[in-house]
Design an enzyme around this catalytic site. Structure first.
Site, mmCIF file in Angstrom:
data_model
loop_
_atom_site.group_PDB
_atom_site.id
_atom_site.type_symbol
_atom_site.label_atom_id
_atom_site.label_comp_id
_atom_site.label_asym_id
_atom_site.label_seq_id
_atom_site.Cartn_x
_atom_site.Cartn_y
_atom_site.Cartn_z
ATOM 1 N N SER A 55 0.848 -1.186 0.000
ATOM 2 C CA SER A 55 0.000 0.000 0.000
ATOM 3 C C SER A 55 0.885 1.238 0.000
ATOM 4 C CB SER A 55 -0.899 -0.013 1.246
ATOM 5 O OG SER A 55 -1.565 1.221 1.388
ATOM 6 N N LYS B 168 -1.350 -1.143 -4.337
ATOM 7 C CA LYS B 168 -2.476 -0.303 -3.918
ATOM 8 C C LYS B 168 -1.964 1.113 -3.739
ATOM 9 C CE LYS B 168 -4.689 0.221 0.633
ATOM 10 N NZ LYS B 168 -5.331 -0.521 1.739
ATOM 11 N N LYS C 2 -3.066 5.159 -2.643
ATOM 12 C CA LYS C 2 -4.057 5.994 -1.974
ATOM 13 C C LYS C 2 -4.513 7.071 -2.949
ATOM 14 C CE LYS C 2 -3.843 4.242 2.265
ATOM 15 N NZ LYS C 2 -5.014 3.697 2.960
ATOM 16 N N ASP D 37 -7.270 3.110 -2.832
ATOM 17 C CA ASP D 37 -7.941 3.248 -1.527
ATOM 18 C C ASP D 37 -8.177 4.727 -1.257
ATOM 19 O OD1 ASP D 37 -8.869 3.127 1.068
ATOM 20 O OD2 ASP D 37 -7.080 2.140 1.902
ATOM 21 N N GLU E 52 -11.260 0.858 -2.852
ATOM 22 C CA GLU E 52 -11.489 0.611 -1.425
ATOM 23 C C GLU E 52 -12.066 1.840 -0.743
ATOM 24 O OE1 GLU E 52 -7.909 -0.791 0.474
ATOM 25 O OE2 GLU E 52 -8.725 -0.596 2.489
ATOM 26 N N ASP F 231 -13.708 -1.147 3.809
ATOM 27 C CA ASP F 231 -12.735 -1.221 4.896
ATOM 28 C C ASP F 231 -13.403 -0.608 6.136
ATOM 29 O OD1 ASP F 231 -10.663 -0.684 6.711
ATOM 30 O OD2 ASP F 231 -9.304 0.218 5.286
ATOM 31 N N LYS G 275 -9.737 -6.268 8.814
ATOM 32 C CA LYS G 275 -8.671 -5.850 9.722
ATOM 33 C C LYS G 275 -9.048 -6.352 11.103
ATOM 34 C CE LYS G 275 -7.150 -1.701 7.285
ATOM 35 N NZ LYS G 275 -7.222 -0.222 7.229
ATOM 36 N N GLY H 55 -4.014 -3.701 6.467
ATOM 37 C CA GLY H 55 -2.887 -3.380 7.340
ATOM 38 C C GLY H 55 -3.094 -2.044 8.018
#
Ligand code: OSB
Ligand code: MG
Length: 368
Positions: free
Chosen positions: A136, A162, A164, A189, A214, A239, A263, A291
């Site tokens: 990520s 991934k 952001k 995400d 996400e 998430d 998570k 994570g």
């Protein structure tokens, strides 16, 4: 099993890189490490994933300390525990505060697996010997910086990338990534950075063939996410919105997502994480393990959970060395060709590096 003593430690570890999301930037990580000692002199360890400020959810290091000290630890010290599955019910009179609950539940799962002579992965019912992981990557100052990090991660063998995103750091950035890496498994995400009004921006993501987007919308929403999912091709992954198996059931029923990020901390522990995994397996919804920039203990719990069969998509459990100059476990979690080999020793299968723990601890307190 009887828990005779619980030790809380407040640790501070410097991250190797700045990690920026739609909410802000992390440079270091402060967190609680919990050690639970049983009547046979064994220690089980748990790690709180609550941050210093409540941006991801409402919990913080201080609220976790308060919940642990004033409610959860006293409860555990006065109860005889046969199996970690009992913890959920034990804590049922305490609402939410899932990350605090998960911290102590994780330590008890660790103890239970040691006492029964099996790896934490086996104790959870996991069967995979190796797990696939991705990486990520936070928001960068320049797209060129991001491309360099992606190139390194692809060379390191990570199974998916991934990135952001947020309004203004999304379509153009993804277009640039696809120009250089047309076929890598790629996802984005948003950490709730969009609203349904932004639907054309989110629809525009379809052209990049992302494996998923996400948590695009609000952290407390599953209604608008369902509306969104009906109108875009890209699978929506939840998430922040999923705190329990009940939340997962409702989101699946509504069509709010096609994938779930599990998570352990967010859902209140390994038992609930496993329940969500089982429900999703039943409903044909793939899951992966998220994570929270964990140190070694949290990381090893993620590894163990990911050995369950419906974790069919690579998670965010990258190598220890991506985050830390020195982690608090020996050996550290290592990744080869995007794979982590799962240890089969009893418990988490890694040793605590107590010298490293002491080095990073600046406050500790014991409860009996
Ligand atoms: O939303 O998945 C997230 C890190 C901190 C808080 C929330 C998230 C993340 C990550 C990084 O994406 C995952 C990791 O590398 O541990
Ligand atoms: Mg996320």
């Amino acid at each position: 099993m009887e828990i005779k003593e619980v030790v809380l430690r407040h640790l501070k570890m410097k991250l190797k890189f700045d990690f920026t999301t739609s909410f802000g930037t992390f440079r270091e990580k402060e967190f609680i490490l919990l050690e639970a000692k049983d009547e046979q002199g064994r220690s089980g360890w748990g790690e709180s994933v609550a941050f210093m400020s409540p941006w991801y959810n409402e919990e913080t290091l201080k609220t976790n300390w308060h919940l642990l000290e004033d409610f959860l630890i006293p409860e555990v010290l006065r109860t005889n525990i046969e199996h970690p599955d009992e913890i959920n019910k034990m804590f049922s009179a305490i609402r939410k505060n899932n990350m605090a609950k998960s911290t102590i539940e994780g330590a008890i799962w660790d103890l239970y697996s040691q006492r029964t002579g099996q790896s934490l992965a086996s104790a959870l019912g996991g069967t995979k010997k190796q797990i696939e992981v991705g990486i990520s990557i936070g928001i960068q100052e320049k797209v060129e910086d991001l491309l360099k990090i992606i190139e390194q991660a692809v060379n390191d063998g990570y199974k998916r990338i991934k990135v952001k995103i947020k309004p203004g750091w999304d379509i153009e950035v993804l277009r640039e990534i696809r120009k250089h890496f047309p076929t890598i498994p790629l996802m984005a995400d948003a950490n709730s950075a969009y609203r349904l009004n932004d639907i054309h921006r989110l629809k525009a993501l379809d052209e990049f063939h992302l494996t998923m987007v996400e948590q695009p919308l609000a952290s407390d929403d599953i209604i608008d996410h369902a509306t969104l999912q009906r109108q875009i091709e890209t699978p929506v992954c939840l998430d922040e919105s999923i705190h329990s198996c009940e939340d997962a059931r409702k989101a699946i029923e509504l069509g709010s997502c096609k994938v779930i990020n599990i998570k352990i901390g967010r859902v209140g522990g390994l038992t609930e994480a496993k329940r969500i995994h089982d429900l999703c397996a039943d409903k044909g919804i793939p899951v992966w393990c998220g994570g929270m920039l964990e140190a070694g203990i949290g990381r090893t719990h993620n590894v163990a959970l990911t050995t369950l069969t419906n974790f069919t998509m690579p998670g965010d459990t990258a190598a220890s060395s991506r985050y830390w100059v020195k982690d608090i476990i020996k050996p550290e979690v290592t990744v080869e060709n995007g794979l982590i080999t799962v240890p089969d020793r009893p418990g988490i299968g890694y040793d605590i590096d107590i010298e490293a723990v002491n080095e990073y601890t600046f406050f500790e307190k014991s409860y009996r």
